[in-house]
Design a protein around this motif. Structure first.
Motif, PDB file in Angstrom:
ATOM      1  N   TYR A 297      -4.498 -15.386  36.643  1.00 54.74           N
ATOM      2  CA  TYR A 297      -5.329 -16.474  37.154  1.00 54.74           C
ATOM      3  C   TYR A 297      -5.768 -16.169  38.581  1.00 54.74           C
ATOM      4  O   TYR A 297      -5.227 -15.273  39.253  1.00 54.74           O
ATOM      5  CB  TYR A 297      -4.574 -17.806  37.134  1.00 54.74           C
TER       6      TYR A 297
ATOM      7  N   GLN B  26      -7.864 -21.034  38.042  1.00 49.26           N
ATOM      8  CA  GLN B  26      -8.750 -20.624  36.962  1.00 49.26           C
ATOM      9  C   GLN B  26      -8.120 -19.453  36.206  1.00 49.26           C
ATOM     10  O   GLN B  26      -7.848 -18.406  36.787  1.00 49.26           O
ATOM     11  CB  GLN B  26     -10.115 -20.207  37.534  1.00 49.26           C
ATOM     12  N   ASN B  27      -7.842 -19.651  34.927  1.00 47.95           N
ATOM     13  CA  ASN B  27      -7.331 -18.542  34.112  1.00 47.95           C
ATOM     14  C   ASN B  27      -8.428 -17.510  33.915  1.00 47.95           C
ATOM     15  O   ASN B  27      -9.606 -17.855  33.734  1.00 47.95           O
ATOM     16  CB  ASN B  27      -6.850 -19.051  32.755  1.00 47.95           C
ATOM     17  N   ILE B  28      -8.043 -16.244  33.924  1.00 41.00           N
ATOM     18  CA  ILE B  28      -9.035 -15.170  33.849  1.00 41.00           C
ATOM     19  C   ILE B  28      -8.592 -14.099  32.855  1.00 41.00           C
ATOM     20  O   ILE B  28      -7.431 -14.027  32.472  1.00 41.00           O
ATOM     21  CB  ILE B  28      -9.252 -14.495  35.228  1.00 41.00           C
ATOM     22  N   THR B  29      -9.571 -13.311  32.463  1.00 38.50           N
ATOM     23  CA  THR B  29      -9.318 -12.104  31.668  1.00 38.50           C
ATOM     24  C   THR B  29      -9.763 -10.914  32.512  1.00 38.50           C
ATOM     25  O   THR B  29     -10.887 -10.902  33.013  1.00 38.50           O
ATOM     26  CB  THR B  29     -10.101 -12.119  30.347  1.00 38.50           C
ATOM     27  N   ILE B  30      -8.860  -9.944  32.677  1.00 37.34           N
ATOM     28  CA  ILE B  30      -9.198  -8.807  33.532  1.00 37.34           C
ATOM     29  C   ILE B  30      -9.579  -7.599  32.694  1.00 37.34           C
ATOM     30  O   ILE B  30      -9.244  -7.507  31.509  1.00 37.34           O
ATOM     31  CB  ILE B  30      -8.029  -8.448  34.481  1.00 37.34           C
TER      32      ILE B  30
ATOM     33  N   ILE C 286     -13.305  -8.632  36.514  1.00 38.72           N
ATOM     34  CA  ILE C 286     -13.075  -9.927  35.877  1.00 38.72           C
ATOM     35  C   ILE C 286     -14.021 -10.046  34.696  1.00 38.72           C
ATOM     36  O   ILE C 286     -15.252 -10.098  34.859  1.00 38.72           O
ATOM     37  CB  ILE C 286     -13.307 -11.091  36.861  1.00 38.72           C
TER      38      ILE C 286
ATOM     39  N   SER D 217     -13.765 -12.620  32.326  1.00 42.07           N
ATOM     40  CA  SER D 217     -14.055 -14.034  32.091  1.00 42.07           C
ATOM     41  C   SER D 217     -13.227 -14.877  33.046  1.00 42.07           C
ATOM     42  O   SER D 217     -12.171 -14.451  33.513  1.00 42.07           O
ATOM     43  CB  SER D 217     -13.728 -14.422  30.641  1.00 42.07           C
ATOM     44  N   GLY D 218     -13.751 -16.091  33.338  1.00 42.87           N
ATOM     45  CA  GLY D 218     -13.025 -17.020  34.197  1.00 42.87           C
ATOM     46  C   GLY D 218     -13.621 -17.162  35.580  1.00 42.87           C
ATOM     47  O   GLY D 218     -13.321 -18.121  36.292  1.00 42.87           O
ATOM     48  N   VAL D 219     -14.430 -16.203  36.004  1.00 45.42           N
ATOM     49  CA  VAL D 219     -15.079 -16.248  37.312  1.00 45.42           C
ATOM     50  C   VAL D 219     -16.563 -15.961  37.121  1.00 45.42           C
ATOM     51  O   VAL D 219     -16.931 -15.032  36.392  1.00 45.42           O
ATOM     52  CB  VAL D 219     -14.456 -15.227  38.289  1.00 45.42           C
TER      53      VAL D 219
END
Length: 417
Positions: free
Chosen positions: A362, A374-378, A388, A390-392
């Protein structure tokens, strides 16, 4: 009745106090809500201080595309611990997992018999040297004894030549000629005997010199055997497969363990022909252990097989990693990333802005003065930045400090961008 009348005013007074306290709490809550800019707050707090943070504006940029390969770690070198001699083990100086240096003493064998043999060989060498001196002295005397027969022969030869000349002229008696002839033969025989004795003495000297050489060789071999009672590490590395104990009797060549060199260590991957355009010796790569996507190790392509495996149609590629701290171990699996010749568009943020664990990462985004978790996918990342997926969104302000202490909904103040 009197008691009831006294209690009624007290109860009313307590109700009034409760109403005042609740009203005060309500005011604090409202003030807290206003101080947060009217945004939806996930927790109510009387602390209106804002946390000073640094943030960076997320922008779409160009990053190098990378290809990922499954990898397994292998030793860069290994050697068997074994001895050249049979013998009884008297001392063991290593354990599994121990780090050793090449040439370090690992095992000692009983050397009592060998040390006794050394003393015996030294005595034999000394005796041979003494015999050589005696033989050389005898040979010198024998050579000197050749001189007198040589002179006698020359005298007898001159007397024979003179007597024969007179005899041929009839000026000397036959008996004188025969005596001169006999003396010559005697002198010749005496000289031959002296020469034979001198030759025998010379041969004796050579024999004694050969004996000395044999004794010296035996002594050298025995001393070499003494060295072999100490078994050393064949290379530098980590001990594995220990198979020895004190009191054990071992034979020559018995494997007592292994030394595996893990600094450097190799990450081995299989590549296809299509990968050969960018996977080349000297190419820099990143290695990560399975389950740890944030810790990276620098590596370099060391070698690529010249021919593909007939079954898999893949080329085996070895990647060298320094591994000076020894944290990477053989047999462990991981992942290798190698930059291709292509680029792509992506959002990247500083690595320090990322929180959480694998599969649950996140970031905090500044949402009008409020830290929004904000949870994210790296995706791909290097030592400084993370892609990043997703999520930003482009334009979001991602908080880069105090990530470990921030809470969702905390009031924040950006002090640096």
């Amino acid at each position: 009745m009197i008691i009831k009348e006294k209690l009624i005013p007290m109860i009313k007074k307590k109700k009034q106090i409760c109403i005042i306290v609740l009203a005060a709490v309500g005011i604090v809550a409202v003030v807290g809500s206003i101080s947060l800019g009217g945004k939806k707050v996930l927790k109510v707090s009387s602390n209106t201080d804002k946390v000073s943070v640094e943030a960076i504006k997320a922008n779409m940029g160009t990053v190098a595309s990378k290809e990922s390969f499954n990898a397994s770690l292998e030793t860069s070198q290994e050697g068997d611990i074994s001895g050249k001699l049979a013998g009884k083990v008297t001392q063991v100086f290593f354990q599994n997992g121990q780090t050793v240096s090449q040439g370090q003493t690992l095992v000692k064998l009983d050397d009592t018999d060998i040390r006794n043999n050394i003393k015996s060989n030294e005595a034999q060498l000394a005796a041979a040297e003494a015999q050589l001196k005696a033989a050389e002295s005898t040979a010198s005397s024998a050579q000197l004894e050749v001189n007198k027969p040589q002179i006698d022969l020359e005298t007898a030869q001159n007397n024979y030549d003179r007597t024969k000349a007179l005899y041929d002229q009839g000026a000397a008696a036959k008996v004188d000629f025969e005596n001169a002839q006999a003396q010559l033969k005697t002198a010749q025989s005496a000289l031959e005997s002296a020469k034979a004795s001198a030759q025998a003495s010379s041969s004796s000297v050579e024999t004694q010199r050969a004996n000395i050489q044999t004794a010296q060789t035996n002594l050298d071999n025995t001393k070499e055997s003494l060295k072999d009672t100490v078994i050393t590490a064949p290379t530098s590395g980590i001990i594995t497969g220990k198979n020895i104990s004190v009191g054990q009797y071992i034979s020559p060549g018995t494997i007592l363990g292994k030394v595996e060199t893990i600094s450097p260590i190799y990450a081995v991957i299989d590549i296809r022909e299509s990968n050969l355009s960018y996977v080349k010796p000297g190419a820099k790569v990143k290695f990560k252990l399975d389950g740890d996507n944030l810790k990276e190790y620098d590596g370099v392509v060391k070698s690529i097989d010249g021919a593909a495996d007939p079954a898999s149609r893949a080329f085996k590629c070895k990647i060298q990693i320094d591994n000076k701290d020894g944290k990477l171990k053989p047999g462990v699996f991981g992942n290798v990333e190698i930059a291709t010749n292509e680029t792509k568009k992506a959002i990247a943020v500083p690595l320090k802005a990322i929180g959480g664990t694998e599969g649950n990462y996140y970031v905090f985004i500044d949402d009008n003065g409020v830290a929004k978790k904000q949870n994210i996918t790296i995706g791909e990342f290097d030592k400084d930045n993370v892609e990043i997926k997703s999520g930003v969104q482009a334009g979001d302000y991602v908080i880069c400090t105090n990530v470990s202490t921030l809470q969702d909904g905390d009031a924040v103040k950006i002090v640096s961008e």
